[in-house]
Design a protein around this motif. Structure first.
Motif, PDB file in Angstrom:
ATOM      1  N   GLU A 167       0.843  -1.192   0.000  1.00 23.56           N
ATOM      2  CA  GLU A 167       0.000   0.000   0.000  1.00 23.56           C
ATOM      3  C   GLU A 167       0.880   1.244   0.000  1.00 23.56           C
ATOM      4  OE1 GLU A 167       1.129  -1.313   3.775  1.00 23.56           O
ATOM      5  OE2 GLU A 167      -0.576  -2.274   2.786  1.00 23.56           O
ATOM      6  N   ILE A 168       0.285   2.363  -0.418  1.00 18.95           N
ATOM      7  CA  ILE A 168       1.003   3.634  -0.423  1.00 18.95           C
ATOM      8  C   ILE A 168       0.004   4.767  -0.365  1.00 18.95           C
ATOM      9  CG2 ILE A 168       1.087   3.990  -2.930  1.00 18.95           C
ATOM     10  CD1 ILE A 168       4.077   4.851  -2.459  1.00 18.95           C
ATOM     11  N   THR A 201      -3.845 -13.540  -9.838  1.00 18.40           N
ATOM     12  CA  THR A 201      -4.833 -12.465  -9.813  1.00 18.40           C
ATOM     13  C   THR A 201      -4.177 -11.206  -9.281  1.00 18.40           C
ATOM     14  OG1 THR A 201      -6.625 -14.039  -9.406  1.00 18.40           O
ATOM     15  CG2 THR A 201      -7.063 -11.730  -8.899  1.00 18.40           C
ATOM     16  N   LEU A 202      -4.403 -10.098  -9.962  1.00 18.83           N
ATOM     17  CA  LEU A 202      -3.812  -8.814  -9.578  1.00 18.83           C
ATOM     18  C   LEU A 202      -4.924  -7.830  -9.265  1.00 18.83           C
ATOM     19  CD1 LEU A 202      -1.415  -9.111 -12.520  1.00 18.83           C
ATOM     20  CD2 LEU A 202      -0.555  -8.898 -10.198  1.00 18.83           C
ATOM     21  N   ASN A 203      -4.888  -7.281  -8.071  1.00 19.26           N
ATOM     22  CA  ASN A 203      -5.923  -6.351  -7.617  1.00 19.26           C
ATOM     23  C   ASN A 203      -5.319  -4.997  -7.280  1.00 19.26           C
ATOM     24  OD1 ASN A 203      -8.083  -8.290  -7.643  1.00 19.26           O
ATOM     25  ND2 ASN A 203      -7.242  -9.151  -5.764  1.00 19.26           N
ATOM     26  N   ILE A 244      -3.922   3.601  -1.523  1.00 21.44           N
ATOM     27  CA  ILE A 244      -4.225   2.530  -2.454  1.00 21.44           C
ATOM     28  C   ILE A 244      -3.504   1.269  -1.998  1.00 21.44           C
ATOM     29  CG2 ILE A 244      -4.571   4.099  -4.403  1.00 21.44           C
ATOM     30  CD1 ILE A 244      -1.798   3.155  -5.432  1.00 21.44           C
ATOM     31  N   SER A 245      -4.060   0.122  -2.326  1.00 21.56           N
ATOM     32  CA  SER A 245      -3.390  -1.143  -2.052  1.00 21.56           C
ATOM     33  C   SER A 245      -3.318  -1.948  -3.342  1.00 21.56           C
ATOM     34  CB  SER A 245      -4.118  -1.936  -0.960  1.00 21.56           C
ATOM     35  OG  SER A 245      -5.425  -2.275  -1.365  1.00 21.56           O
ATOM     36  N   PHE A 246      -2.291  -2.769  -3.443  1.00 19.59           N
ATOM     37  CA  PHE A 246      -2.078  -3.576  -4.639  1.00 19.59           C
ATOM     38  C   PHE A 246      -1.712  -4.984  -4.216  1.00 19.59           C
ATOM     39  CE2 PHE A 246       1.068  -0.372  -3.656  1.00 19.59           C
ATOM     40  CZ  PHE A 246       2.213  -1.095  -3.363  1.00 19.59           C
TER      41      PHE A 246
END
Length: 270
Positions: A167-168, A201-203, A244-246
């Motif tokens: 996250e950032i 899977t990329l979120n 945001i989180s990734f």
């Protein structure tokens, strides 16, 4: 290395397009409401072309001006900045500086003059990373040699439940800019790991829980070379102020191995 000194900040003042107190206010308001942060972003956009006379004399061209809020970003970093010359300062920011040693790097994209960040593997949340049977930490010679930092990468030995998160804060990103988030990874040669039967899977989860999802087949990627996996993209607008989180995930019953994780990069999309 030492904290940024007051006289260094004063000498950089003419380079900035807005006054230093406004930048410090931007940083301190991060804990307030999203509405207040939106107002700050609008203020930065409105003042971005209002150069001071001193700043115009020091920087004759746009390319030698760092982004407006770089001092706010570096305020708590334990680094020395090159304040005597705009060109040296910008070269330092183009190269990148560690906000958190070995964990988080800030740099400026030279062509666009936009803020970017690298989140290294040690700062990412990796499920089962504490179990040496599933993951191990190792070092790569091609990572940050110029910084004399021992940057570690995470090598996947074998798991069924693969989950990597990061996250950032978006308050430090450049307003009005389309950003992309990518993971930088490597697949080991086939003699060291089995084939991946399922895509990962990329979120990308934006503020207000807006979510983007895509899939990537790692079995088709080259072996033994670093490559990027795009998680998603977004535009830095007031509605995306926050965090945001990734994520990279794969939860099938198949055992997975041979993935090496270097970092995640948040940068402008060309």
């Amino acid at each position: 290395m030492h904290p940024i000194k007051v006289d260094e900040i004063k000498s950089v003042k003419g380079i900035m397009e807005i006054e230093i107190p406004q930048l410090e206010q931007t940083s301190s308001d991060e804990t307030n409401s999203v509405k207040k942060m939106e107002t700050e972003i609008h203020q930065v956009e409105e003042n971005s072309e209002a150069d001071s006379l001193e700043g115009k004399e020091i920087t004759a061209k746009r390319g030698t001006k760092p982004p407006l809020n770089f001092l706010a970003i570096l305020k708590d970093a334990n680094i020395t900045i090159h304040a005597s010359s705009p060109d040296e300062l910008c070269n330092q920011l183009y190269k990148g500086v560690f906000i958190e040693p070995k964990l988080l790097m800030y740099y400026v994209e030279k062509m666009l003059n936009k803020n970017c960040f690298i989140v290294f593997a040690r700062k990412l949340h990796i499920t089962w990373i504490e179990n040496s049977s599933y993951w191990k930490w190792t070092k790569e010679e091609d990572i940050c040699e110029e910084y004399s930092e021992d940057i570690e990468v995470a090598e996947l030995l074998g798991v069924c439940w693969l989950e990597i998160k990061g996250e950032i804060r978006t308050i430090d990103l450049s307003p009005g800019t389309v950003y992309e988030v990518v993971f930088v990874v490597k697949m080991l040669h086939e003699d060291r790991c089995r084939k991946w039967n399922y895509p990962v899977t990329l979120n990308l989860i934006l503020p207000h829980s807006k979510k983007e999802t895509r899939y990537e087949n790692l079995a088709e990627k080259p072996r033994g070379k670093w490559f990027e996996i795009q998680v998603g993209e977004f535009k830095m607008t007031p509605e995306n102020v926050g965090e945001i989180s990734f994520q990279l995930e794969e939860f099938s019953s198949d055992w997975k191995c041979g993935l090496v994780l270097k970092c995640a990069v948040i940068r402008p999309k060309n």
